[in-house]
Scaffold this motif. Structure first.
Motif, PDB file in Angstrom:
ATOM      1  N   TYR A  35     113.514  31.257  69.863  1.00 35.33           N
ATOM      2  CA  TYR A  35     113.922  30.382  68.771  1.00 35.33           C
ATOM      3  C   TYR A  35     112.847  29.350  68.475  1.00 35.33           C
ATOM      4  CZ  TYR A  35     118.627  32.140  69.635  1.00 35.33           C
ATOM      5  OH  TYR A  35     119.722  32.941  69.780  1.00 35.33           O
ATOM      6  N   ASP A  36     112.758  28.943  67.208  1.00 32.30           N
ATOM      7  CA  ASP A  36     111.942  27.782  66.866  1.00 32.30           C
ATOM      8  C   ASP A  36     112.887  26.597  66.659  1.00 32.30           C
ATOM      9  OD1 ASP A  36     112.851  27.480  64.111  1.00 32.30           O
ATOM     10  OD2 ASP A  36     111.616  29.199  63.609  1.00 32.30           O
ATOM     11  N   PRO A  37     112.373  25.367  66.654  1.00 39.81           N
ATOM     12  CA  PRO A  37     113.260  24.207  66.556  1.00 39.81           C
ATOM     13  C   PRO A  37     113.601  23.780  65.123  1.00 39.81           C
ATOM     14  CG  PRO A  37     111.036  23.486  67.011  1.00 39.81           C
ATOM     15  CD  PRO A  37     111.018  24.993  67.002  1.00 39.81           C
ATOM     16  N   TYR A  38     113.290  24.593  64.119  1.00 37.52           N
ATOM     17  CA  TYR A  38     113.405  24.152  62.728  1.00 37.52           C
ATOM     18  C   TYR A  38     114.729  24.543  62.080  1.00 37.52           C
ATOM     19  CZ  TYR A  38     108.480  23.753  63.690  1.00 37.52           C
ATOM     20  OH  TYR A  38     107.291  23.447  64.275  1.00 37.52           O
ATOM     21  N   VAL A  39     115.222  23.649  61.221  1.00 42.44           N
ATOM     22  CA  VAL A  39     116.451  23.850  60.465  1.00 42.44           C
ATOM     23  C   VAL A  39     116.150  23.577  58.996  1.00 42.44           C
ATOM     24  CG1 VAL A  39     118.790  22.985  60.059  1.00 42.44           C
ATOM     25  CG2 VAL A  39     117.927  23.204  62.404  1.00 42.44           C
ATOM     26  N   ASP A  40     116.644  24.444  58.116  1.00 41.44           N
ATOM     27  CA  ASP A  40     116.519  24.245  56.670  1.00 41.44           C
ATOM     28  C   ASP A  40     117.911  24.096  56.082  1.00 41.44           C
ATOM     29  OD1 ASP A  40     113.670  24.492  56.471  1.00 41.44           O
ATOM     30  OD2 ASP A  40     113.903  26.642  56.811  1.00 41.44           O
ATOM     31  N   GLU A  41     118.189  22.933  55.509  1.00 41.92           N
ATOM     32  CA  GLU A  41     119.502  22.675  54.921  1.00 41.92           C
ATOM     33  C   GLU A  41     119.793  23.685  53.816  1.00 41.92           C
ATOM     34  OE1 GLU A  41     122.062  19.006  52.975  1.00 41.92           O
ATOM     35  OE2 GLU A  41     119.967  18.710  53.460  1.00 41.92           O
ATOM     36  N   GLY A  42     121.015  24.237  53.832  1.00 41.24           N
ATOM     37  CA  GLY A  42     121.437  25.184  52.818  1.00 41.24           C
ATOM     38  C   GLY A  42     121.021  26.625  53.082  1.00 41.24           C
ATOM     39  N   GLU A  43     120.247  26.873  54.143  1.00 36.40           N
ATOM     40  CA  GLU A  43     119.832  28.237  54.471  1.00 36.40           C
ATOM     41  C   GLU A  43     121.047  29.053  54.914  1.00 36.40           C
ATOM     42  OE1 GLU A  43     116.888  30.657  57.527  1.00 36.40           O
ATOM     43  OE2 GLU A  43     117.322  28.562  57.898  1.00 36.40           O
ATOM     44  N   PHE A  44     121.202  30.238  54.346  1.00 38.87           N
ATOM     45  CA  PHE A  44     122.257  31.172  54.729  1.00 38.87           C
ATOM     46  C   PHE A  44     121.587  32.359  55.391  1.00 38.87           C
ATOM     47  CE2 PHE A  44     124.944  34.886  53.769  1.00 38.87           C
ATOM     48  CZ  PHE A  44     126.095  34.483  54.426  1.00 38.87           C
ATOM     49  N   GLU A  45     122.100  32.771  56.554  1.00 47.16           N
ATOM     50  CA  GLU A  45     121.451  33.829  57.312  1.00 47.16           C
ATOM     51  C   GLU A  45     122.456  34.882  57.742  1.00 47.16           C
ATOM     52  OE1 GLU A  45     118.503  32.915  60.597  1.00 47.16           O
ATOM     53  OE2 GLU A  45     120.202  33.625  61.783  1.00 47.16           O
ATOM     54  N   ILE A  46     122.090  36.135  57.567  1.00 44.68           N
ATOM     55  CA  ILE A  46     122.820  37.257  58.148  1.00 44.68           C
ATOM     56  C   ILE A  46     121.826  37.943  59.078  1.00 44.68           C
ATOM     57  CG2 ILE A  46     123.969  39.459  57.752  1.00 44.68           C
ATOM     58  CD1 ILE A  46     124.792  38.389  55.002  1.00 44.68           C
ATOM     59  N   GLU A  47     122.214  38.083  60.336  1.00 45.67           N
ATOM     60  CA  GLU A  47     121.296  38.631  61.343  1.00 45.67           C
ATOM     61  C   GLU A  47     121.939  39.810  62.049  1.00 45.67           C
ATOM     62  OE1 GLU A  47     119.352  37.187  65.574  1.00 45.67           O
ATOM     63  OE2 GLU A  47     120.015  35.682  64.150  1.00 45.67           O
ATOM     64  N   PHE A  48     121.146  40.850  62.245  1.00 44.38           N
ATOM     65  CA  PHE A  48     121.587  41.992  63.034  1.00 44.38           C
ATOM     66  C   PHE A  48     120.434  42.379  63.941  1.00 44.38           C
ATOM     67  CE2 PHE A  48     121.914  46.525  63.898  1.00 44.38           C
ATOM     68  CZ  PHE A  48     123.215  46.591  64.402  1.00 44.38           C
ATOM     69  N   ARG A  49     120.706  42.451  65.242  1.00 39.60           N
ATOM     70  CA  ARG A  49     119.667  42.885  66.165  1.00 39.60           C
ATOM     71  C   ARG A  49     120.288  43.661  67.316  1.00 39.60           C
ATOM     72  NH1 ARG A  49     119.389  37.044  67.771  1.00 39.60           N
ATOM     73  NH2 ARG A  49     119.947  36.987  69.954  1.00 39.60           N
ATOM     74  N   GLY A  50     119.518  44.571  67.849  1.00 39.51           N
ATOM     75  CA  GLY A  50     119.981  45.386  68.958  1.00 39.51           C
ATOM     76  C   GLY A  50     119.008  45.337  70.117  1.00 39.51           C
ATOM     77  N   VAL A  51     119.548  45.479  71.320  1.00 42.14           N
ATOM     78  CA  VAL A  51     118.743  45.508  72.543  1.00 42.14           C
ATOM     79  C   VAL A  51     119.210  46.693  73.363  1.00 42.14           C
ATOM     80  CG1 VAL A  51     118.160  44.283  74.663  1.00 42.14           C
ATOM     81  CG2 VAL A  51     118.488  43.001  72.550  1.00 42.14           C
ATOM     82  N   HIS A  52     118.270  47.465  73.857  1.00 38.71           N
ATOM     83  CA  HIS A  52     118.614  48.610  74.702  1.00 38.71           C
ATOM     84  C   HIS A  52     117.949  48.435  76.055  1.00 38.71           C
ATOM     85  CE1 HIS A  52     120.063  52.762  75.176  1.00 38.71           C
ATOM     86  NE2 HIS A  52     119.066  52.852  76.035  1.00 38.71           N
ATOM     87  N   GLN A  53     118.750  48.484  77.133  1.00 35.45           N
ATOM     88  CA  GLN A  53     118.209  48.383  78.485  1.00 35.45           C
ATOM     89  C   GLN A  53     118.103  49.778  79.082  1.00 35.45           C
ATOM     90  OE1 GLN A  53     121.078  45.636  80.220  1.00 35.45           O
ATOM     91  NE2 GLN A  53     119.431  44.139  80.403  1.00 35.45           N
ATOM     92  N   PHE A  54     116.933  50.104  79.586  1.00 35.89           N
ATOM     93  CA  PHE A  54     116.716  51.403  80.216  1.00 35.89           C
ATOM     94  C   PHE A  54     116.841  51.218  81.729  1.00 35.89           C
ATOM     95  CE2 PHE A  54     114.436  51.521  76.202  1.00 35.89           C
ATOM     96  CZ  PHE A  54     114.949  52.685  75.652  1.00 35.89           C
ATOM     97  N   ASP A  55     118.077  51.268  82.218  1.00 38.77           N
ATOM     98  CA  ASP A  55     118.342  51.134  83.650  1.00 38.77           C
ATOM     99  C   ASP A  55     119.459  52.107  84.019  1.00 38.77           C
ATOM    100  OD1 ASP A  55     120.590  49.922  82.604  1.00 38.77           O
ATOM    101  OD2 ASP A  55     120.125  47.937  83.355  1.00 38.77           O
ATOM    102  N   ASP A  56     120.089  51.905  85.154  1.00 40.68           N
ATOM    103  CA  ASP A  56     121.142  52.818  85.610  1.00 40.68           C
ATOM    104  C   ASP A  56     122.337  52.878  84.659  1.00 40.68           C
ATOM    105  OD1 ASP A  56     119.604  53.383  87.791  1.00 40.68           O
ATOM    106  OD2 ASP A  56     120.624  51.951  89.107  1.00 40.68           O
ATOM    107  N   GLU A  57     122.656  51.755  84.017  1.00 41.56           N
ATOM    108  CA  GLU A  57     123.823  51.718  83.129  1.00 41.56           C
ATOM    109  C   GLU A  57     123.481  52.125  81.705  1.00 41.56           C
ATOM    110  OE1 GLU A  57     125.656  47.910  83.449  1.00 41.56           O
ATOM    111  OE2 GLU A  57     125.880  48.064  85.611  1.00 41.56           O
ATOM    112  N   ASP A  58     122.195  52.137  81.338  1.00 43.49           N
ATOM    113  CA  ASP A  58     121.754  52.542  80.007  1.00 43.49           C
ATOM    114  C   ASP A  58     122.547  51.803  78.926  1.00 43.49           C
ATOM    115  OD1 ASP A  58     119.972  53.953  78.419  1.00 43.49           O
ATOM    116  OD2 ASP A  58     121.377  55.593  78.100  1.00 43.49           O
ATOM    117  N   GLU A  59     122.565  50.481  78.998  1.00 47.32           N
ATOM    118  CA  GLU A  59     123.379  49.647  78.116  1.00 47.32           C
ATOM    119  C   GLU A  59     122.696  49.391  76.772  1.00 47.32           C
ATOM    120  OE1 GLU A  59     125.833  45.896  79.252  1.00 47.32           O
ATOM    121  OE2 GLU A  59     123.824  45.226  78.702  1.00 47.32           O
TER     122      GLU A  59
END
Length: 170
Positions: A35-59
């Motif tokens: 994260y950066d420490p900046y804020v912009d008043e009135g900014e609208f954000e839609i975020e989608f992100r995925g993380v895949h772990q390659f281990d025994d559980e394959d989460e």
């Protein structure tokens, strides 16, 4: 006035250095966003992100978030967190509320400072987590660097504080 400004800059610098030194080196594994420490008043954000772990559980974990810059110093975002392990059907596992506060103006001091708080609830376990940490960014021409630190507190857990830190250089 100049002496007061110098003292304030020194305090912010000491806070940044001491915060970076408080975390163990093994805490890098859990970071999926810096994260950066900046804020912009009135900014609208839609975020989608995925993380895949390659281990025994394959989460596989996906986060869908909607956020808004309420003021020039406060940004709020809500997340729905979906998880799926190998061989199991995935679904909504957690919800999270995140608040970011910009504490200094861009370029006002030697380092730009903010604070991030997160309140997360694991739906199937009735477990709540609270995360809190400073955000730092030092802008230089051309590269810049960000630093995040978030201790994790799990109420009722025996060893409930663990650290996370992330760094990025652009």
């Amino acid at each position: 006035p100049a002496t007061s400004l110098a003292r304030t800059k020194l305090r912010i610098f000491l806070l940044a250095v001491s915060g970076a030194l408080l975390l163990p080196a093994s805490a890098y594994a859990g970071i999926d966003k810096v994260y950066d420490p900046y804020v912009d008043e009135g900014e609208f954000e839609i975020e989608f992100r995925g993380v895949h772990q390659f281990d025994d559980e394959d989460e596989h974990k996906e986060r869908l978030g909607i956020g808004y810059g309420v003021t020039s110093f406060w940004f709020i975002e809500g997340y729905a967190i979906f998880e799926q392990e190998s061989g199991h059907r995935g679904g909504l596992e957690e919800v999270e509320l995140e608040n970011k506060f910009q504490l200094t103006e861009r370029g006002e001091y030697w380092v730009d400072v903010g604070v991030l708080t997160e309140l997360e609830r694991k739906l199937d376990q009735e477990v709540w987590e609270f995360k809190f940490g400073p955000l730092f960014q030092k802008r230089q021409r051309p590269p810049s660097g960000d630093g995040n630190q978030k201790p994790v507190v799990v109420p009722g857990a025996r060893d409930s504080i663990e650290g996370q830190i992330g760094r990025a250089h652009v």
